[in-house]
Design an enzyme around this catalytic site. Structure first.
Site, PDB file in Angstrom:
ATOM      1  N   PHE A 133      88.957 -18.530 -88.769  1.00  0.00           N
ATOM      2  CA  PHE A 133      88.124 -19.477 -89.362  1.00  0.00           C
ATOM      3  C   PHE A 133      87.516 -18.917 -90.832  1.00  0.00           C
ATOM      4  O   PHE A 133      87.874 -17.477 -90.922  1.00  0.00           O
ATOM      5  CB  PHE A 133      86.958 -19.962 -88.699  1.00  0.00           C
ATOM      6  CG  PHE A 133      86.885 -21.306 -88.547  1.00  0.00           C
ATOM      7  CD1 PHE A 133      87.768 -21.989 -87.800  1.00  0.00           C
ATOM      8  CD2 PHE A 133      85.722 -22.122 -89.128  1.00  0.00           C
ATOM      9  CE1 PHE A 133      87.456 -23.616 -87.777  1.00  0.00           C
ATOM     10  CE2 PHE A 133      85.632 -23.496 -89.324  1.00  0.00           C
ATOM     11  CZ  PHE A 133      86.458 -24.227 -88.525  1.00  0.00           C
TER      12      PHE A 133
ATOM     13  N   GLN B 117      75.404 -26.579 -98.683  1.00  0.00           N
ATOM     14  CA  GLN B 117      76.933 -26.168 -98.769  1.00  0.00           C
ATOM     15  C   GLN B 117      77.651 -27.106 -99.382  1.00  0.00           C
ATOM     16  O   GLN B 117      77.485 -28.346 -98.299  1.00  0.00           O
ATOM     17  CB  GLN B 117      76.950 -25.771 -97.324  1.00  0.00           C
ATOM     18  CG  GLN B 117      78.604 -25.278 -96.975  1.00  0.00           C
ATOM     19  CD  GLN B 117      78.888 -24.287 -95.768  1.00  0.00           C
ATOM     20  OE1 GLN B 117      78.866 -24.823 -94.810  1.00  0.00           O
ATOM     21  NE2 GLN B 117      78.959 -23.329 -96.088  1.00  0.00           N
TER      22      GLN B 117
ATOM     23  N   HIS C 297      81.469 -28.539 -98.514  1.00  0.00           N
ATOM     24  CA  HIS C 297      82.558 -28.334 -97.827  1.00  0.00           C
ATOM     25  C   HIS C 297      83.721 -28.586 -98.796  1.00  0.00           C
ATOM     26  O   HIS C 297      83.823 -29.671 -99.394  1.00  0.00           O
ATOM     27  CB  HIS C 297      82.652 -28.924 -96.496  1.00  0.00           C
ATOM     28  CG  HIS C 297      83.689 -28.846 -95.577  1.00  0.00           C
ATOM     29  ND1 HIS C 297      84.986 -28.919 -95.970  1.00  0.00           N
ATOM     30  CD2 HIS C 297      83.830 -28.027 -94.381  1.00  0.00           C
ATOM     31  CE1 HIS C 297      85.786 -28.203 -94.838  1.00  0.00           C
ATOM     32  NE2 HIS C 297      85.211 -27.885 -94.184  1.00  0.00           N
TER      33      HIS C 297
ATOM     34  N   LEU D 124      85.224 -35.635 -93.434  1.00  0.00           N
ATOM     35  CA  LEU D 124      85.539 -33.903 -93.464  1.00  0.00           C
ATOM     36  C   LEU D 124      86.946 -33.862 -92.921  1.00  0.00           C
ATOM     37  O   LEU D 124      87.255 -34.578 -91.852  1.00  0.00           O
ATOM     38  CB  LEU D 124      84.538 -33.343 -92.361  1.00  0.00           C
ATOM     39  CG  LEU D 124      84.765 -31.961 -92.118  1.00  0.00           C
ATOM     40  CD1 LEU D 124      84.404 -30.750 -93.549  1.00  0.00           C
ATOM     41  CD2 LEU D 124      84.041 -31.466 -91.071  1.00  0.00           C
TER      42      LEU D 124
ATOM     43  N   GLU E 144      88.185 -27.114 -91.653  1.00  0.00           N
ATOM     44  CA  GLU E 144      88.460 -25.919 -92.168  1.00  0.00           C
ATOM     45  C   GLU E 144      89.714 -25.447 -91.127  1.00  0.00           C
ATOM     46  O   GLU E 144      90.583 -24.616 -91.408  1.00  0.00           O
ATOM     47  CB  GLU E 144      87.486 -24.902 -91.710  1.00  0.00           C
ATOM     48  CG  GLU E 144      87.447 -23.609 -92.806  1.00  0.00           C
ATOM     49  CD  GLU E 144      86.227 -23.000 -92.959  1.00  0.00           C
ATOM     50  OE1 GLU E 144      85.466 -23.668 -93.766  1.00  0.00           O
ATOM     51  OE2 GLU E 144      86.066 -21.909 -92.514  1.00  0.00           O
TER      52      GLU E 144
ATOM     53  N   ARG F 116      83.213 -21.045 -97.768  1.00  0.00           N
ATOM     54  CA  ARG F 116      83.172 -22.555 -98.260  1.00  0.00           C
ATOM     55  C   ARG F 116      82.556 -22.463 -99.966  1.00  0.00           C
ATOM     56  O   ARG F 116      83.074 -23.244-100.599  1.00  0.00           O
ATOM     57  CB  ARG F 116      82.496 -23.266 -97.503  1.00  0.00           C
ATOM     58  CG  ARG F 116      83.034 -23.410 -96.268  1.00  0.00           C
ATOM     59  CD  ARG F 116      82.345 -24.322 -95.133  1.00  0.00           C
ATOM     60  NE  ARG F 116      83.053 -24.535 -93.970  1.00  0.00           N
ATOM     61  CZ  ARG F 116      82.464 -25.123 -92.827  1.00  0.00           C
ATOM     62  NH1 ARG F 116      81.409 -25.439 -92.824  1.00  0.00           N
ATOM     63  NH2 ARG F 116      83.320 -25.212 -91.749  1.00  0.00           N
TER      64      ARG F 116
ATOM     65  N   HIS G   5      77.706 -30.918 -97.377  1.00  0.00           N
ATOM     66  CA  HIS G   5      78.019 -30.902 -95.959  1.00  0.00           C
ATOM     67  C   HIS G   5      76.888 -30.139 -95.013  1.00  0.00           C
ATOM     68  O   HIS G   5      76.822 -30.810 -93.847  1.00  0.00           O
ATOM     69  CB  HIS G   5      79.125 -29.724 -95.766  1.00  0.00           C
ATOM     70  CG  HIS G   5      79.943 -29.632 -94.449  1.00  0.00           C
ATOM     71  ND1 HIS G   5      80.300 -30.882 -93.730  1.00  0.00           N
ATOM     72  CD2 HIS G   5      79.992 -28.591 -93.660  1.00  0.00           C
ATOM     73  CE1 HIS G   5      80.566 -30.241 -92.536  1.00  0.00           C
ATOM     74  NE2 HIS G   5      80.388 -29.091 -92.284  1.00  0.00           N
TER      75      HIS G   5
ATOM     76  N   ARG H 242      76.697 -20.722 -95.221  1.00  0.00           N
ATOM     77  CA  ARG H 242      76.747 -20.534 -93.864  1.00  0.00           C
ATOM     78  C   ARG H 242      78.420 -20.304 -93.554  1.00  0.00           C
ATOM     79  O   ARG H 242      79.198 -21.050 -94.416  1.00  0.00           O
ATOM     80  CB  ARG H 242      76.565 -21.841 -93.055  1.00  0.00           C
ATOM     81  CG  ARG H 242      76.819 -21.869 -91.701  1.00  0.00           C
ATOM     82  CD  ARG H 242      76.407 -23.017 -90.925  1.00  0.00           C
ATOM     83  NE  ARG H 242      76.917 -24.374 -91.306  1.00  0.00           N
ATOM     84  CZ  ARG H 242      78.045 -24.903 -90.860  1.00  0.00           C
ATOM     85  NH1 ARG H 242      78.722 -23.934 -90.032  1.00  0.00           N
ATOM     86  NH2 ARG H 242      78.638 -25.948 -91.400  1.00  0.00           N
ATOM     87  N   LEU H 243      78.950 -19.679 -92.631  1.00  0.00           N
ATOM     88  CA  LEU H 243      80.432 -19.531 -92.155  1.00  0.00           C
ATOM     89  C   LEU H 243      80.635 -20.749 -91.388  1.00  0.00           C
ATOM     90  O   LEU H 243      79.856 -20.772 -90.523  1.00  0.00           O
ATOM     91  CB  LEU H 243      80.671 -18.135 -91.613  1.00  0.00           C
ATOM     92  CG  LEU H 243      80.551 -16.925 -92.436  1.00  0.00           C
ATOM     93  CD1 LEU H 243      81.290 -15.759 -91.822  1.00  0.00           C
ATOM     94  CD2 LEU H 243      81.253 -17.055 -93.746  1.00  0.00           C
TER      95      LEU H 243
END
Lengths: 252, 578, 135
Positions: free
Chosen positions: B113, B227, B229, B239, B242, B282, B350, B385-386
């Site tokens: 990811f 964030q 995306h 969405l 990822e 992101r 997102h 954020r991951l």
């Protein structure tokens, strides 16, 4: 999603007539249809049309919606006589119109397009839709093993989003509200067929109002937007239940 | 009297409810949710949930990925707790029946990811959030004593003398306004993506919990970190996970060129490489899109410029096995097939890294008030954020908040000052009845909402500038006042969604003002917060959280709070360079 | 987990629709298929009459009855309906019997094909004995 004012302004003047079932408790004795003219945008789903009505024409229209990507299960309605997820049904599907939008059949109507689904939630609870294990719970250091084949055995039934289109499509449920119904039985089977489950749901499934109430019309499966195939789940349990009645030692 | 009242029935709320029920079955626990719990937005999460499980991976590596991904704005003690508890939580979900995808030997499978140096993202095909939420919801049905208030909307926290005493809520079906007394309240209402015009977030994501806490004096933290995306479908904002890139998808511009190689994210390889190119974080990917647009290398569509996500080389069978929902969404909502067509995508709002300021157990500065999930800011996400950290976050901190709230309820068994609680409840009921009884005759709710959304997108999008932000402060304050007079068509009591929409608009306007205020105050660029007038990271001044309080006149007042650093001193974020 | 007890407000309960089967084509087809079971029942009754005639020695009278044009018409109709019923029944069988071999789910056509083959085989055996009896 992108807001629509600008797009609508730029769009051609083509519109489509939407006939929406209105029911306001205390005001209406029974539902009546109200007509609205909605821009016919190529990308618009029926839900976008309803939001246009609510935002621009009549703020008092009530309906449920949330994710707009076909996974939360909120926006099921009857569109031109068929139970559909309105976020995934396009206005352009209905050509020149009109499009008639009603609440899901088979459920009491709370208001406009909002139906009462508490009956389903009670039924869902009754089939014990959770993983039943015997003995001590193992420590949280390792997962229960499950091969991709074992996963495949129940995966399809785990895809139910509880949108209740299947109940609305089922003539048995519409005639007999005590029928346990397609989604609840499919979800019971989701756990029955899970290799990790040790439970037994024979007592709630082997009943006249449960699997034996099903006459296999098959409309639940046609209506299901997630290809769960509840009709198959029910017929499979009929076979299981029949075998268990004949061969008491056979399980599931 | 409820011991633990949880607002929100998504992943964090349900996990908290089970934690309370398991810790102490004698406590009365209730879940109040404006939608049926299985409709909550957790359901839309797609790609997966990160937790260290495989050999060759370590907790420290997950910590480092998270902290560097968050541009060193994460509290490292919180990250360490999160990373060490995440595996247990995902195994717990497995024990409750979650249909995680598997290896052929029966072990749980993991996938790569964005921003993660190791493969540690558990997944249930590409409907991870859906399966996680339904597993949690169905498991809660086992606990007969958890009380559910389905389709109740909380409009106010009852706080007296620095302590929470319950909530005031509307039963949407009947319009009845009720004060629900409670010893503790856990806010788990999720994010606030709907403050933006183009978002992956569901209609219900209106920042209710953040606004509830903020109005009662609890500070919000890091609200400028929003964030984007990189891959949303144009128009709908749906969405595209990822995971599509983790499975080998490429991002290409109008010339078919994998443009990320021009933005210090590594060089293209035919198969995905961890922490490189399409598997970068992101914030960096969304920023790269803006630069491509400026260079004229994006494609114009009626819904704005796009680039393409190319999955064609993966082939039909891999797409169907690993990311079937991507194919389903593209077919149903974009009328194309990713096995043969390019998917048009653009960055889309997102996730809110910020939220209600809490400690590591979800406690806010108001006694008895807790928060968990996207509503809260612990903070483990820092400035960015991951992907696949948010699902384990709602589990780890949902559980922690539930246990902490249960302990608080046990040690504070006394009754509240009844008269103060009653008075607040009565005031709130009168306010709501006034709105419903014909309310204002000003502008439409939708018009005000769109104005707010565009103001925020213009001022607090992927890139921000001081002068635009300053203007937005005034615009939003003005919209806030106009919203008080918004037109309400619906005067009925039964399922009055317009009344709820207006309360949501008020909440969003509060949130929007904090986003702009924090963004204006932070004169540096870090993670998802990029200032065109302050382009460098400034650790000297801003290695600190933004903490925003509501001033008595309703305006946001921003201060700073130092970041907790344990073992990872601030460094450069390196992607694609070994 | 339980929902909070509450007074259920009025709400509108639609009346049960007695003509539900006319509401959609799918329902109508379903009901027509269900009605074919009347002919299946008749076929069984007719067979019992035949057996009774053979045992009671009244076969000539029965043959005369069976040879009447209206009876032939009825039985042709019954044969068609019974075949339709049997074919659709066997085609639906894979929905109730999911067979997995080594994790691979047996495709529907294989189960359907098996059912129909078995049906034809049994019919052939029956035909063999019946026709031999007439020689």
């Amino acid at each position: 999603m992108t807001d629509t004012t600008e797009a609508v302004r730029r769009a051609s003047t083509r519109t489509i007539r939407v006939e929406v079932s209105r029911y306001r408790p205390g005001e209406d004795a029974e539902p009546v249809f109200q007509e609205y003219e909605v821009p016919l945008m190529a990308d618009w789903a029926v839900l976008d049309g309803l939001n246009y009505i609510k935002d621009r024409l009549d703020g008092s229209l009530s309906f449920r919606w949330s994710c707009r990507m076909g996974v939360c299960g909120s926006c099921g309605m009857n569109v031109n006589g068929e139970p559909r997820l309105t976020c995934g049904t396009f206005l352009s599907e209905y050509g020149e119109g009109p499009v008639r939008i009603e609440p899901l059949k088979g459920f009491p109507v709370i208001r406009d397009l909002v139906v009462d689904i508490d009956d389903f939630l009670a039924k869902l609870s009754s089939v014990r839709p959770w993983l039943i294990r015997e003995g001590e719970e193992p420590p949280l250091t390792a997962e229960y093993a499950q091969t991709p084949e074992q996963l495949e055995a129940y995966k399809q039934y785990s895809m139910c989003i509880n949108c209740l289109l299947c109940y609305s499509a089922c003539p048995v449920y519409v005639l007999d509200p005590d029928f346990l119904g397609p989604a609840a039985i499919a979800l019971a089977q989701r756990y029955n067929l899970d290799s990790r489950d040790m439970g037994d749901r024979f007592d709630v499934l082997n009943l006249e109002d449960s699997v034996w109430g099903c006459t296999f019309v098959g409309e639940c499966t046609s209506a299901c937007p997630k290809h769960v195939d509840p009709a198959e789940a029910i017929q499979r349990y009929k076979l299981t239940a029949a075998l268990r009645s004949v061969l008491p030692w056979s399980r599931r | 009297m409820i011991d633990v009242l949880i607002v929100g029935g998504g992943g964090a709320g349900l996990r908290a409810a089970i934690a309370v029920a398991e810790t102490d079955p004698s406590l009365r626990v209730a879940v109040v949710s404006k939608v049926y719990p299985m409709r909550s937005h957790t359901v839309s999460a797609e790609g997966g949930a990160a937790a260290v499980i495989g050999a060759g991976d370590t907790l420290d590596e997950h910590c480092y990925d998270t902290i560097s991904g968050g541009d060193w704005l994460c509290d490292q003690d919180a990250v360490e707790a999160f990373v060490s508890e995440a595996p247990k939580e995902l195994i717990q979900l497995e024990h409750w029946g979650c249909p995680w995808s598997r290896e052929s030997d029966g072990r749980v499978a993991v996938r790569p990811f964005g921003g993660m140096k190791k493969m540690r993202t558990w997944y249930a095909a590409d409907k991870t959030g859906f399966h996680l939420l339904h597993t949690l919801f169905q498991t809660t049905l086992k606990y007969q004593d958890i009380i559910r208030y389905d389709e109740w909307y909380v409009t106010k926290l009852v706080v007296d003398d620095g302590r929470v005493h319950g909530v005031v809520a509307v039963e949407i079906r009947t319009g009845r306004v009720e004060t629900i007394p409670a010893r503790t309240v856990v806010l788990a209402t999720g994010g606030c993506g709907k403050v933006f015009p183009f978002t992956t977030n569901a209609a219900i994501k209106t920042g209710d919990g953040m606004a509830l806490a903020y109005r009662e004096g609890a500070p919000l933290k890091d609200m400028e970190f929003v964030q984007y995306h990189p891959t949303g479908l144009p128009f709908t904002g749906i969405l595209i996970t990822e995971a599509a890139r983790a499975e080998g998808g490429w991002l290409i511009n109008k010339d078919g060129y994998r443009y990320l190689q021009d933005y210090d994210l590594g060089s293209p390889t035919p198969t995905p490489k961890l922490r490189s190119m399409e598997l970068g974080p992101r914030d960096r990917l969304s920023q790269a899109f803006v630069h491509e647009q400026e260079k004229g290398r994006t494609v114009d569509t009626p819904y704005g410029p796009v680039v393409y996500l190319d999955l064609r080389h993966l082939g039909e069978s891999k797409i169907d096995a690993r990311i079937p929902f991507v194919r389903e969404l593209c077919r149903s909502y974009q009328n194309l097939d990713p096995a043969t067509d390019l998917i048009p995508v653009r960055p889309v709002a997102h996730y809110m890294m910020g939220g209600v300021h809490t400690d590591i157990d979800g406690a806010t500065p108001i006694a008895g008030l807790f928060a968990a999930g996207e509503t809260a800011c612990v903070s483990i996400n820092g400035a960015n954020r991951l992907g696949s950290n948010s699902l384990p976050e709602i589990l780890v901190f949902g559980r922690r908040a539930g246990i902490a709230a249960a302990a608080f309820a046990r040690s504070h068994a006394g009754q509240a000052e009844a008269s103060a609680v009653r008075a607040q409840g009565a005031d709130e009921r009168r306010r709501l009845e006034r709105v419903r009884g014909g309310g204002g005759h000003g502008e439409r709710i939708a018009d005000l909402r769109e104005r707010m959304q565009h103001t925020l997108e213009g001022a607090a999008g992927i890139y921000r500038a001081g002068d635009v932000l300053t203007k937005a402060v005034d615009t939003l304050a003005d919209l806030g006042e106009r919203a008080q007079e918004a037109r309400v068509d619906d005067s009925s009591t039964a399922f009055n969604t317009e009344l709820i929409s207006l309360q949501e608009l008020h909440a969003m306007l509060e949130i929007a003002r904090t986003v702009v205020a924090c963004a204006l105050n932070r004169q540096e660029s870090r993670g998802a917060h990029q200032r065109t007038d302050f382009t460098a990271r400034d650790d000297e001044t801003y290695l600190a959280h933004s903490l925003v309080h509501r001033a008595p006149d309703g305006s946001p007042s921003v201060g700073l709070l130092p970041v907790t650093i344990t073992r990872w001193p601030p460094g450069e974020r390196v992607y694609g360079r070994d | 987990m339980k929902t909070r007890d509450e007074v259920t407000p009025g709400g509108y309960r639609p009346r049960r629709d007695a003509f539900w089967f006319a509401r959609s084509r799918a329902y109508t087809v379903f009901v027509l298929r269900e009605l074919t079971s009347v002919f299946v029942a008749w076929t069984v009754v007719f067979l019992l009459l035949l057996v009774d005639a053979v045992l009671g020695g009244s076969l000539p009278e029965f043959a005369a009855l069976a040879a009447r044009p209206w009876m032939i018409a009825l039985n042709v109709l019954a044969l068609a309906a019974t075949c339709f019923h049997a074919i659709t029944f066997l085609n639906l069988a894979p929905r109730a019997t999911v067979v997995r071999l080594d994790g691979y789910r047996l495709p529907a056509w294989l189960i359907q094909g098996g059912n129909h083959s078995l049906w034809l085989a049994v019919s052939a055996v029956v035909a063999f004995f019946v026709l031999r009896g007439f020689q």
